[in-house]
Design an enzyme around this catalytic site. Structure first.
Site, PDB file in Angstrom:
ATOM      1  N   LYS A  78      38.243  57.684  10.008  1.00 42.51           N
ATOM      2  CA  LYS A  78      37.263  58.776  10.019  1.00 42.51           C
ATOM      3  C   LYS A  78      36.647  58.900  11.410  1.00 42.51           C
ATOM      4  O   LYS A  78      36.368  57.884  12.066  1.00 42.51           O
ATOM      5  CB  LYS A  78      36.180  58.482   8.971  1.00 42.51           C
ATOM      6  CG  LYS A  78      35.207  59.626   8.743  1.00 42.51           C
ATOM      7  CD  LYS A  78      34.197  59.290   7.633  1.00 42.51           C
ATOM      8  CE  LYS A  78      33.253  60.464   7.353  1.00 42.51           C
ATOM      9  NZ  LYS A  78      32.259  60.167   6.300  1.00 42.51           N
ATOM     10  N   SER A 158      31.610  63.917   2.742  1.00 43.16           N
ATOM     11  CA  SER A 158      31.998  64.242   4.089  1.00 43.16           C
ATOM     12  C   SER A 158      33.335  63.664   4.540  1.00 43.16           C
ATOM     13  O   SER A 158      33.901  64.148   5.514  1.00 43.16           O
ATOM     14  CB  SER A 158      30.914  63.749   5.052  1.00 43.16           C
ATOM     15  OG  SER A 158      30.879  62.340   5.092  1.00 43.16           O
ATOM     16  N   SER A 182      29.782  60.293   0.075  1.00 47.67           N
ATOM     17  CA  SER A 182      30.819  60.826   0.971  1.00 47.67           C
ATOM     18  C   SER A 182      32.169  60.122   0.925  1.00 47.67           C
ATOM     19  O   SER A 182      33.125  60.594   1.529  1.00 47.67           O
ATOM     20  CB  SER A 182      30.321  60.801   2.415  1.00 47.67           C
ATOM     21  OG  SER A 182      29.470  61.895   2.657  1.00 47.67           O
TER      22      SER A 182
END
Lengths: 490, 95
Positions: A78, A158, A182
């Site tokens: 990420k 997210s 998330s």
């Protein structure tokens, strides 16, 4: 070599040791899959040479037979994790071009375990969002589509890039971060597993800060076992994070067991909320049956402050964010807007141009609730309610060992379909309470809804008890038999 | 409580985010919507409840008061939009 990309991390690990294939073949298969999936917009940076280098190290080490746990496994990272020399932008224009001179502890741990990096994964800007639509790189497109439709769906957020990459077989596993759902909500939206460990298990050092009392890293992968393998490598005490837990990392994988005899599964009555599709409640009931079948006993529990969790979160998280994001001032890294006269104007112009609408909204809320005259009414009040939410869970875990709920109140929705900020926030209604209490929580796929989209089941454990969460997840995984994969259109 | 355009302008100033009048006008109702929603916490009786400060009980550690890094000036400056003579450079603040 496409079939290599269908293997789990455990299968890749065992196949590499059994000399069925080389790590280089694995890395090449993934690099090719990544470069062929640009339509998903999952990666913001591709690092094929990084994946190949780790593979070559693993292949060379195979001769000695002494391979670390993730030797030659290429992973997606990420964009919130600082990666030395590789763009780290948190999905924000304000960090454009930022190349950290250091590596986050979590990714350094993964590298120490032998993993390579396929690239950086797209995400909501500063991890603020539930649909990946707030990213400066544009939304990630889910590999899933509704039956008979070609409308682009969100992979959730997210950690939307991480979710889409694992589901689309362009990463065998990925790092995610979870501040208020998330990891878990996107895992549910794309039919994969994701676990947020107890707050403090994974070091926050080198992870771009959003809300420091809530932020936790965790793995996203296709199976419960793969999550256990990854989490073992990611977790561990780090003196560089003041809230890192100084505890040994348990052997979560070795201790996996789907036999839940003697375990009590709490079913919180407050999670039966209005407006949740019947299919999701039906899957929840099915999940209870699966856990009973594994030997567990369901017990009804009460978490009386559940309805106040989201409003509490939307005071605390923006407050912490407004403070954390004060560092983006155009001086030390990232964007600077030139052509203004004073230093103060430079700050304001840089932040106006560098932050997107959702990030600005949250900074404004956070600044307001921390400002003179309002601090006690909002922030202190929220911290008190957070204590009550934590106490709810403490009482519940006197009666049960793990809690089962749905992960999200809906299946994946279309890009652009949810425009009201409050409606977007409601996506995390089931995920946020565990975040506020710092508890380990996991989403595992349970089945498909009538539109052919994945739905997840959510397990919350007592603090430090990731093992029971993983074991209950394994019990569901074995019984759900979820093998559905999105049909390739990209 | 609801915020006026004037208050929103003040918050934007505190947060160092330049905003046009148009943006302020658009943001004010959005913020009021969110603030109105979080104010439901007023229903919760929190008399005698301590605000949560550590989500997992632990003692904050102290480290030895010694320099454990340093001599990395160029690394620290490497990402600066404007670095001059080994310093971060900013627009002139004094005449």
């Amino acid at each position: 070599m496409t079939e290599l990309t269908t293997k789990t991390i455990a299968e890749l690990r065992d196949g590499l040791r059994g000399r069925e294939f080389t790590a280089r073949e694995v890395a090449e298969a993934y690099n090719e899959a990544v470069s062929g999936a640009k339509a998903l917009n999952a990666y913001t940076v591709e690092t094929p040479t990084d994946a190949l280098a780790a593979a070559d190290t693993a292949d060379a080490a195979r001769a000695s037979g002494d391979l670390p746990s993730l030797a030659g496994i290429p992973l997606g990272i990420k964009d919130l994790f600082a990666t030395a020399g590789v763009d780290t932008t948190a999905g924000s224009h304000i960090l454009k071009g930022f190349k950290p001179p250091y590596e986050s502890t979590v990714t350094a741990n993964l590298r120490k375990a032998g993993a390579g990096m396929l690239g950086k994964l797209n995400m909501d800007e500063f991890a603020m969002g539930s649909s990946n639509e707030t990213s400066t790189y544009g939304p990630v497109i889910s590999p899933w589509r509704r039956k008979g439709s070609n409308v682009g769906l969100t992979p959730g957020g997210s950690s939307g890039g991480s979710a889409a990459a694992v589901a689309a077989l362009i990463a065998p596993g990925a790092t995610g971060t979870d501040t208020g759902g998330s990891i878990r909500q996107p895992a549910a939206f794309v039919g994969i597993c994701g676990i947020k460990p107890t707050y403090g298990r994974c070091s926050r050092w080198g992870i771009v800060s959003f809300a420091s009392s809530l932020d936790q890293a965790g793995p996203m992968a296709r199976t419960v076992r793969d999550c256990a393998i990854l989490l073992e490598a990611m977790a561990g005490f780090d003196p560089k994070d003041s809230t890192s837990l100084d505890l040994p990392v348990p052997q979560w994988e070795a201790n996996l067991s789907s036999n839940l005899a003697g375990k009590r599964v709490g079913i919180p009555k407050e999670y039966r909320i209005d407006g949740v599709p019947a299919e999701i409640n039906a899957l929840w009931d099915q999940g209870i049956e699966w856990l009973k079948d594994a030997g567990a006993t369901p017990v009804e529990i009460s978490l009386p402050h559940t309805k106040y969790a989201l409003p509490t979160y939307y005071i605390i998280a923006p407050a912490e964010a407004s403070s954390n994001l004060a560092r983006y001032d155009g001086v030390r890294y990232g964007l600077r807007v030139e052509g203004v006269k004073t230093l103060d104007d430079m700050y304001s112009a840089t932040r106006a141009d560098g932050f997107g609408a959702e990030v600005k909204r949250r900074i404004m809320i956070g600044t307001y609730v921390l400002s003179a005259g309002f601090y006690d009414a909002y922030f202190t009040k929220a911290q008190k309610v957070r204590t009550l939410i934590k106490q709810d869970f403490a009482k519940a875990f006197e009666q049960c060992d793990v809690i089962l709920t749905p992960t999200a109140p809906s299946a994946a929705f279309g890009i652009g379909e949810t425009t009201d900020p409050l409606a977007m926030y409601l996506n995390d209604v089931f995920a946020v309470p565990a975040s506020l209490a710092g508890l380990p929580a996991m989403s595992v796929p349970g089945g498909l809804d009538g539109q052919g989209l994945p739905l997840g089941l959510h397990l919350i454990g007592n603090e430090l008890d990731e093992q029971t969460v993983l074991n209950a997840g394994l019990a569901i995984e074995e019984r759900a038999g979820f093998t559905a994969r999105p049909e390739k259109w990209w | 409580m609801s915020v006026t355009n004037e208050q929103v302008r003040h918050i934007a100033k505190l947060a160092r985010i330049a905003m046009s009048d148009e943006e302020i006008e658009r943001l004010a109702p959005e913020l009021n919507n969110i603030l109105g929603w979080v104010e439901q916490l007023g229903e919760v009786n929190t008399d005698g409840v301590e605000p949560l400060t550590a989500v997992i009980d632990q003692k904050l550690r102290l480290r030895d008061d010694v320099v454990n890094d340093g001599n990395i000036r160029d690394e620290i400056l490497a990402n600066a939009p404007d670095a001059q003579h080994g310093f971060f450079a900013v627009p002139k603040v004094i005449e």
